[in-house]
Design a protein around this motif. Sequence first.
Motif, mmCIF file in Angstrom:
data_model
loop_
_atom_site.group_PDB
_atom_site.id
_atom_site.type_symbol
_atom_site.label_atom_id
_atom_site.label_comp_id
_atom_site.label_asym_id
_atom_site.label_seq_id
_atom_site.Cartn_x
_atom_site.Cartn_y
_atom_site.Cartn_z
ATOM 1 N N VAL A 151 -45.352 17.164 -21.835
ATOM 2 C CA VAL A 151 -44.507 18.167 -21.193
ATOM 3 C C VAL A 151 -44.738 18.147 -19.677
ATOM 4 O O VAL A 151 -43.771 18.160 -18.900
ATOM 5 C CB VAL A 151 -44.792 19.572 -21.773
ATOM 6 C CG1 VAL A 151 -44.058 20.647 -21.000
ATOM 7 C CG2 VAL A 151 -44.436 19.619 -23.243
ATOM 8 N N ILE A 152 -45.990 18.099 -19.261
ATOM 9 C CA ILE A 152 -46.309 18.090 -17.834
ATOM 10 C C ILE A 152 -45.727 16.842 -17.167
ATOM 11 O O ILE A 152 -45.133 16.923 -16.085
ATOM 12 C CB ILE A 152 -47.831 18.183 -17.608
ATOM 13 C CG1 ILE A 152 -48.328 19.569 -18.026
ATOM 14 C CG2 ILE A 152 -48.197 17.888 -16.162
ATOM 15 C CD1 ILE A 152 -49.833 19.692 -18.100
ATOM 16 N N ALA A 153 -45.889 15.680 -17.802
ATOM 17 C CA ALA A 153 -45.357 14.437 -17.236
ATOM 18 C C ALA A 153 -43.836 14.502 -17.123
ATOM 19 O O ALA A 153 -43.262 14.113 -16.094
ATOM 20 C CB ALA A 153 -45.777 13.252 -18.097
ATOM 21 N N SER A 154 -43.190 15.000 -18.161
ATOM 22 C CA SER A 154 -41.732 15.111 -18.125
ATOM 23 C C SER A 154 -41.267 16.081 -17.050
ATOM 24 O O SER A 154 -40.314 15.796 -16.311
ATOM 25 C CB SER A 154 -41.197 15.561 -19.485
ATOM 26 O OG SER A 154 -41.545 14.633 -20.474
ATOM 27 N N LEU A 155 -41.935 17.223 -16.939
ATOM 28 C CA LEU A 155 -41.564 18.210 -15.920
ATOM 29 C C LEU A 155 -41.789 17.668 -14.511
ATOM 30 O O LEU A 155 -41.005 17.960 -13.602
ATOM 31 C CB LEU A 155 -42.342 19.508 -16.126
ATOM 32 C CG LEU A 155 -41.945 20.328 -17.351
ATOM 33 C CD1 LEU A 155 -42.847 21.542 -17.501
ATOM 34 C CD2 LEU A 155 -40.484 20.736 -17.283
ATOM 35 N N LEU A 156 -42.832 16.873 -14.344
ATOM 36 C CA LEU A 156 -43.081 16.281 -13.036
ATOM 37 C C LEU A 156 -41.949 15.339 -12.640
ATOM 38 O O LEU A 156 -41.451 15.389 -11.510
ATOM 39 C CB LEU A 156 -44.408 15.525 -13.037
ATOM 40 C CG LEU A 156 -44.696 14.768 -11.752
ATOM 41 C CD1 LEU A 156 -45.077 15.738 -10.655
ATOM 42 C CD2 LEU A 156 -45.745 13.740 -11.962
ATOM 43 N N VAL A 157 -41.528 14.502 -13.568
ATOM 44 C CA VAL A 157 -40.431 13.576 -13.274
ATOM 45 C C VAL A 157 -39.134 14.346 -13.026
ATOM 46 O O VAL A 157 -38.369 14.013 -12.114
ATOM 47 C CB VAL A 157 -40.270 12.546 -14.411
ATOM 48 C CG1 VAL A 157 -39.035 11.702 -14.226
ATOM 49 C CG2 VAL A 157 -41.511 11.658 -14.503
ATOM 50 N N ILE A 158 -38.899 15.387 -13.800
ATOM 51 C CA ILE A 158 -37.690 16.196 -13.607
ATOM 52 C C ILE A 158 -37.734 16.902 -12.245
ATOM 53 O O ILE A 158 -36.719 16.973 -11.539
ATOM 54 C CB ILE A 158 -37.512 17.196 -14.769
ATOM 55 C CG1 ILE A 158 -37.156 16.428 -16.042
ATOM 56 C CG2 ILE A 158 -36.457 18.241 -14.441
ATOM 57 C CD1 ILE A 158 -37.224 17.255 -17.306
ATOM 58 N N ALA A 159 -38.912 17.407 -11.854
ATOM 59 C CA ALA A 159 -39.041 18.050 -10.542
ATOM 60 C C ALA A 159 -38.806 17.038 -9.418
ATOM 61 O O ALA A 159 -38.136 17.348 -8.423
ATOM 62 C CB ALA A 159 -40.419 18.696 -10.398
ATOM 63 N N ALA A 160 -39.347 15.835 -9.570
ATOM 64 C CA ALA A 160 -39.117 14.786 -8.569
ATOM 65 C C ALA A 160 -37.635 14.435 -8.506
ATOM 66 O O ALA A 160 -37.080 14.224 -7.422
ATOM 67 C CB ALA A 160 -39.944 13.553 -8.899
ATOM 68 N N ALA A 161 -36.990 14.394 -9.658
ATOM 69 C CA ALA A 161 -35.558 14.096 -9.694
ATOM 70 C C ALA A 161 -34.764 15.207 -9.021
ATOM 71 O O ALA A 161 -33.829 14.937 -8.257
ATOM 72 C CB ALA A 161 -35.094 13.920 -11.135
ATOM 73 N N PHE A 162 -35.140 16.449 -9.269
ATOM 74 C CA PHE A 162 -34.441 17.580 -8.650
ATOM 75 C C PHE A 162 -34.563 17.526 -7.129
ATOM 76 O O PHE A 162 -33.575 17.715 -6.410
ATOM 77 C CB PHE A 162 -34.987 18.899 -9.196
ATOM 78 C CG PHE A 162 -34.266 20.102 -8.690
ATOM 79 C CD1 PHE A 162 -32.990 20.403 -9.131
ATOM 80 C CD2 PHE A 162 -34.863 20.937 -7.755
ATOM 81 C CE1 PHE A 162 -32.306 21.509 -8.661
ATOM 82 C CE2 PHE A 162 -34.188 22.050 -7.266
ATOM 83 C CZ PHE A 162 -32.908 22.334 -7.720
#
Length: 185
Positions: A151-162
Amino acid sequence: MREGPVANVAALRIDPAQSELVWSRIKSMPRIEGSSVKALWLSLFNDTIGGMVLIGALILAGFGMLIAIGVVYNSARIALQERAWELAGLRIIGLTRREVSAVIVSELVAELVVAIPLGLLIGRYLIELIASARASQSFQIPAVIDPSSYVIASLLVIAAAFASFIMVRRRIDTLDLVAVLKTRD
């Protein structure tokens, strides 16, 4: 090791409630050269190895975060650069900045939808491969990944994408339509 009754003493079990008293009496005996507590040595070993594994994991996680941010941001910039001519054309024919941004962002979202699960799966197998390659006769560190790590890894990538989407949106807002259309390759 000496022969006789001293060799048999090592097999005795000590009541944990009385262990302090027993070990202090053993240390005061003149004929005993040394003593140790297996549980204490195992605890120290686990603490040392656990600390090294934690530090290594934090360093690798930091590098992973930097790589994820860099890859997502560069992907967004490359997509914008490659599509600048088409995006400028869309703006000229009447699409709003928001609609033009939606075109490029939807492409990047499609990439993320594929990349995140694939990256988590490949990461899982890579960790298992590394753990099995590092296993030895002395000790083995199991490949255990907490679900919250995914979850943390996915959220990090999503935050970077945002964050990348915001930067791309700003670049689209400041796109010089005439200059982009003049530089067609």
